[in-house]
Scaffold this active site. Structure first.
Site, PDB file in Angstrom:
ATOM      1  N   ARG A  12       1.002  -1.306   0.010  1.00  0.00           N
ATOM      2  CA  ARG A  12      -0.031  -0.032  -0.081  1.00  0.00           C
ATOM      3  C   ARG A  12       0.937   1.320   0.151  1.00  0.00           C
ATOM      4  O   ARG A  12       2.080   1.321   0.177  1.00  0.00           O
ATOM      5  CB  ARG A  12      -0.699  -0.023   1.061  1.00  0.00           C
ATOM      6  CG  ARG A  12      -0.219   0.294   2.601  1.00  0.00           C
ATOM      7  CD  ARG A  12      -1.352   0.799   3.638  1.00  0.00           C
ATOM      8  NE  ARG A  12      -0.774   1.516   4.640  1.00  0.00           N
ATOM      9  CZ  ARG A  12      -0.938   1.098   5.976  1.00  0.00           C
ATOM     10  NH1 ARG A  12      -1.490  -0.042   6.305  1.00  0.00           N
ATOM     11  NH2 ARG A  12      -0.314   1.910   6.969  1.00  0.00           N
ATOM     12  N   GLY A  13       0.367   2.546  -0.274  1.00  0.00           N
ATOM     13  CA  GLY A  13       0.773   3.672  -0.177  1.00  0.00           C
ATOM     14  C   GLY A  13       2.088   3.788  -1.176  1.00  0.00           C
ATOM     15  O   GLY A  13       2.153   3.284  -2.268  1.00  0.00           O
ATOM     16  N   ILE A  14       2.919   4.241  -0.932  1.00  0.00           N
ATOM     17  CA  ILE A  14       4.385   4.481  -1.646  1.00  0.00           C
ATOM     18  C   ILE A  14       4.978   3.113  -1.847  1.00  0.00           C
ATOM     19  O   ILE A  14       5.414   2.888  -2.907  1.00  0.00           O
ATOM     20  CB  ILE A  14       5.446   5.277  -0.763  1.00  0.00           C
ATOM     21  CG1 ILE A  14       5.004   6.831  -0.398  1.00  0.00           C
ATOM     22  CG2 ILE A  14       6.801   5.189  -1.317  1.00  0.00           C
ATOM     23  CD1 ILE A  14       5.826   7.465   0.515  1.00  0.00           C
ATOM     24  N   GLY A  84       7.404   1.182   7.306  1.00  0.00           N
ATOM     25  CA  GLY A  84       7.547   2.378   8.486  1.00  0.00           C
ATOM     26  C   GLY A  84       6.336   3.045   9.048  1.00  0.00           C
ATOM     27  O   GLY A  84       5.305   2.756   8.506  1.00  0.00           O
ATOM     28  N   ILE A  85       6.442   3.314  10.262  1.00  0.00           N
ATOM     29  CA  ILE A  85       5.473   3.848  11.125  1.00  0.00           C
ATOM     30  C   ILE A  85       5.575   5.288  11.833  1.00  0.00           C
ATOM     31  O   ILE A  85       6.871   5.758  11.746  1.00  0.00           O
ATOM     32  CB  ILE A  85       4.988   2.789  12.230  1.00  0.00           C
ATOM     33  CG1 ILE A  85       6.424   2.544  13.057  1.00  0.00           C
ATOM     34  CG2 ILE A  85       4.573   1.595  11.583  1.00  0.00           C
ATOM     35  CD1 ILE A  85       5.950   2.176  14.408  1.00  0.00           C
ATOM     36  N   ASP A  88       3.743   9.572  16.873  1.00  0.00           N
ATOM     37  CA  ASP A  88       4.006  11.151  17.160  1.00  0.00           C
ATOM     38  C   ASP A  88       3.435  11.411  18.426  1.00  0.00           C
ATOM     39  O   ASP A  88       2.715  11.007  18.989  1.00  0.00           O
ATOM     40  CB  ASP A  88       3.370  12.107  16.060  1.00  0.00           C
ATOM     41  CG  ASP A  88       3.895  11.756  14.649  1.00  0.00           C
ATOM     42  OD1 ASP A  88       4.887  11.135  14.407  1.00  0.00           O
ATOM     43  OD2 ASP A  88       3.225  12.261  13.571  1.00  0.00           O
ATOM     44  N   TYR A 147      10.585   9.527  15.280  1.00  0.00           N
ATOM     45  CA  TYR A 147      10.509   9.361  13.629  1.00  0.00           C
ATOM     46  C   TYR A 147      11.796  10.063  12.921  1.00  0.00           C
ATOM     47  O   TYR A 147      12.785   9.352  12.111  1.00  0.00           O
ATOM     48  CB  TYR A 147       9.297   9.784  13.225  1.00  0.00           C
ATOM     49  CG  TYR A 147       9.161   9.632  11.576  1.00  0.00           C
ATOM     50  CD1 TYR A 147       8.621   8.564  11.261  1.00  0.00           C
ATOM     51  CD2 TYR A 147       9.273  10.741  10.795  1.00  0.00           C
ATOM     52  CE1 TYR A 147       8.403   8.255   9.948  1.00  0.00           C
ATOM     53  CE2 TYR A 147       8.997  10.359   9.367  1.00  0.00           C
ATOM     54  CZ  TYR A 147       8.622   9.134   9.013  1.00  0.00           C
ATOM     55  OH  TYR A 147       8.226   9.133   7.554  1.00  0.00           O
ATOM     56  N   PRO A 177      11.713  11.447   1.051  1.00  0.00           N
ATOM     57  CA  PRO A 177      10.512  11.787   0.346  1.00  0.00           C
ATOM     58  C   PRO A 177      10.094  13.200   1.225  1.00  0.00           C
ATOM     59  O   PRO A 177      10.341  13.060   2.382  1.00  0.00           O
ATOM     60  CB  PRO A 177       9.377  10.698   0.379  1.00  0.00           C
ATOM     61  CG  PRO A 177      10.214   9.601   0.838  1.00  0.00           C
ATOM     62  CD  PRO A 177      11.437   9.811   1.235  1.00  0.00           C
ATOM     63  N   GLY A 178       9.653  14.051   0.533  1.00  0.00           N
ATOM     64  CA  GLY A 178       8.672  15.219   1.249  1.00  0.00           C
ATOM     65  C   GLY A 178       7.421  14.564   1.650  1.00  0.00           C
ATOM     66  O   GLY A 178       7.552  13.371   1.619  1.00  0.00           O
TER      67      GLY A 178
HETATM   68  P1  NAD Z   1       1.666   3.878   4.946  1.00  0.00           P
HETATM   69  O1  NAD Z   1       1.429   3.748   6.378  1.00  0.00           O
HETATM   70  O2  NAD Z   1       0.743   4.140   3.782  1.00  0.00           O
HETATM   71  O3  NAD Z   1       2.482   2.275   4.480  1.00  0.00           O
HETATM   72  C1  NAD Z   1       3.495   1.721   5.453  1.00  0.00           C
HETATM   73  C2  NAD Z   1       3.580   0.398   5.198  1.00  0.00           C
HETATM   74  O4  NAD Z   1       4.529  -0.061   6.234  1.00  0.00           O
HETATM   75  C3  NAD Z   1       2.290  -0.677   5.149  1.00  0.00           C
HETATM   76  O5  NAD Z   1       2.420  -1.190   3.997  1.00  0.00           O
HETATM   77  C4  NAD Z   1       2.741  -1.321   6.349  1.00  0.00           C
HETATM   78  O6  NAD Z   1       1.948  -2.548   6.045  1.00  0.00           O
HETATM   79  C5  NAD Z   1       4.268  -1.345   6.417  1.00  0.00           C
HETATM   80  N1  NAD Z   1       4.494  -1.718   7.983  1.00  0.00           N
HETATM   81  C6  NAD Z   1       4.443  -1.009   8.753  1.00  0.00           C
HETATM   82  N2  NAD Z   1       4.877  -1.640   9.917  1.00  0.00           N
HETATM   83  C7  NAD Z   1       5.495  -2.574   9.626  1.00  0.00           C
HETATM   84  C8  NAD Z   1       6.135  -3.844  10.267  1.00  0.00           C
HETATM   85  N3  NAD Z   1       6.450  -3.833  11.395  1.00  0.00           N
HETATM   86  N4  NAD Z   1       6.573  -4.912   9.452  1.00  0.00           N
HETATM   87  C9  NAD Z   1       6.570  -4.847   8.148  1.00  0.00           C
HETATM   88  N5  NAD Z   1       5.905  -3.951   7.232  1.00  0.00           N
HETATM   89  C10 NAD Z   1       5.283  -2.943   8.296  1.00  0.00           C
HETATM   90  O7  NAD Z   1       2.869   4.909   4.668  1.00  0.00           O
HETATM   91  P2  NAD Z   1       3.549   5.508   3.276  1.00  0.00           P
HETATM   92  O8  NAD Z   1       3.211   7.038   3.538  1.00  0.00           O
HETATM   93  O9  NAD Z   1       3.138   4.698   2.148  1.00  0.00           O
HETATM   94  O10 NAD Z   1       5.119   5.575   3.818  1.00  0.00           O
HETATM   95  C11 NAD Z   1       6.002   4.670   3.138  1.00  0.00           C
HETATM   96  C12 NAD Z   1       7.294   4.824   3.574  1.00  0.00           C
HETATM   97  O11 NAD Z   1       7.667   6.402   3.185  1.00  0.00           O
HETATM   98  C13 NAD Z   1       7.723   4.859   5.268  1.00  0.00           C
HETATM   99  O12 NAD Z   1       8.753   4.388   5.304  1.00  0.00           O
HETATM  100  C14 NAD Z   1       7.497   6.230   5.443  1.00  0.00           C
HETATM  101  O13 NAD Z   1       7.928   6.673   6.766  1.00  0.00           O
HETATM  102  C15 NAD Z   1       8.142   7.024   4.564  1.00  0.00           C
HETATM  103  N6  NAD Z   1       7.536   8.402   4.237  1.00  0.00           N
HETATM  104  C16 NAD Z   1       6.322   9.070   3.986  1.00  0.00           C
HETATM  105  C17 NAD Z   1       6.111  10.058   3.771  1.00  0.00           C
HETATM  106  C18 NAD Z   1       4.575  10.607   3.241  1.00  0.00           C
HETATM  107  O14 NAD Z   1       4.377  11.649   3.307  1.00  0.00           O
HETATM  108  N7  NAD Z   1       3.646   9.837   3.137  1.00  0.00           N
HETATM  109  C19 NAD Z   1       7.033  11.069   3.704  1.00  0.00           C
HETATM  110  C20 NAD Z   1       8.410  10.803   4.057  1.00  0.00           C
HETATM  111  C21 NAD Z   1       8.674   9.344   4.192  1.00  0.00           C
END
Ligand code: NAD
Length: 239
Positions: A12-14, A84-85, A88, A147, A177-178
């Site tokens: 999901r997501g990125i 990532g999680i 906050d 974080y 990423p921003g």
């Molecule tokens: P998201 O919450 O949509 O997705 C996070 C993903 O991490 C999920 O698929 C989840 O299943 C997985 N995950 C979480 N805990 C886990 C664990 N213990 N073991 C295995 N998988 C686990 O987040 P996103 O926005 O798609 O972010 C993806 C990455 O990009 C993250 O590392 C986040 O910190 C980073 N990031 C996001 C942003 C943003 O603006 N969205 C900005 C900078 C960095």
């Protein structure tokens, strides 16, 4: 034979955008995830990408999971540490558990995946590791000491491991990423998000696909001379 790529949090997501971009590039892609099995199953069926469930912060689970992928799919040549999680809170309210969980999953996950996959890459003379850091690891962010520390740690981890991999054809890079339009950002209260967007020079949030394109380049054969770098993809919000 197509190279095998694993994307943690790749359903999901990125992470989803990265899985799809690498598949479009001809890689055999596997996604790891934590959480909802039904959603992961739907992702797998829709895209023909197997999804494996394990906690990247659990060292043994990570080693076992990667061995399973190698037995069932093939040797892992490309690792994208995207899982990532956030937990906050200002330092005043943040618990030790909030600190530990974010360090365990966000930073520990990168170590665990590298322990599982780097030795094989080194032995075979080719490998790509991309770690997803964050603008908040470069600049800090109010209410995110855990974080920001974990993401900043990812940037340092990347530079150090890149030095170990360089002579063996293994590149290690990070993307910072921003703010990107995903569930993680959807959790930010609207007034706070408005202020965040106002500070982005291009005037909008990023799209997950824009981060995925960076990963596709860094994991390509053509990206072989790029290692130890952190690529900022942030709409011009340089700190
Ligand atoms: P998201 O919450 O949509 O997705 C996070 C993903 O991490 C999920 O698929 C989840 O299943 C997985 N995950 C979480 N805990 C886990 C664990 N213990 N073991 C295995 N998988 C686990 O987040 P996103 O926005 O798609 O972010 C993806 C990455 O990009 C993250 O590392 C986040 O910190 C980073 N990031 C996001 C942003 C943003 O603006 N969205 C900005 C900078 C960095």
């Amino acid at each position: 034979m197509a190279r095998v790529a694993i994307v943690t949090g790749g359903t999901r997501g990125i992470g989803e955008a990265i899985s799809l971009a690498l598949k479009a590039q001809g890689r055999t892609v596997v996604a790891s995830y934590a959480g909802n099995e039904e959603k992961a199953r739907r992702f797998s069926e829709a895209h023909g990408i197997p999804a494996y469930k394990w906690d990247v912060g659990d060292h043994e689970a990570c080693l076992d999971g990667c061995r399973r992928v190698e037995a069932e799919v093939g040797e892992i040549d490309i690792v994208v540490n995207n899982a990532g999680i956030t937990r906050d809170g200002t330092l005043h309210k943040m618990t030790f558990d909030d600190w530990n969980e974010v360090m365990r999953i966000n930073l520990g996950g990168c170590f665990n995946m590298a322990k599982a996959c780097f030795p094989g890459m080194r032995e075979r003379g080719w490998g790509r590791i991309v770690n997803i850091g964050s603008i908040n690891g470069q600049a800090g962010q109010y209410g995110q000491v855990n974080y920001a520390a974990a993401k900043s740690g990812i940037h340092g981890f990347t530079k150090a491991l890149a030095q170990e991999g360089a002579r063996f054809g293994v590149t290690v890079n990070a993307i910072a990423p921003g703010y990107v339009d995903t569930d993680m950002v959807a959790a930010v209260p609207a007034p706070v998000l408005e202020k965040i967007v106002a500070k982005i020079p291009v005037g909008r949030l990023g799209q997950a696909e824009e981060i995925a394109r960076g990963v596709a380049f860094l994991t390509s054969d053509e990206g072989g001379f790029v290692t130890g770098s952190t690529m900022s993809i942030n709409g011009g919000q340089h700190m």
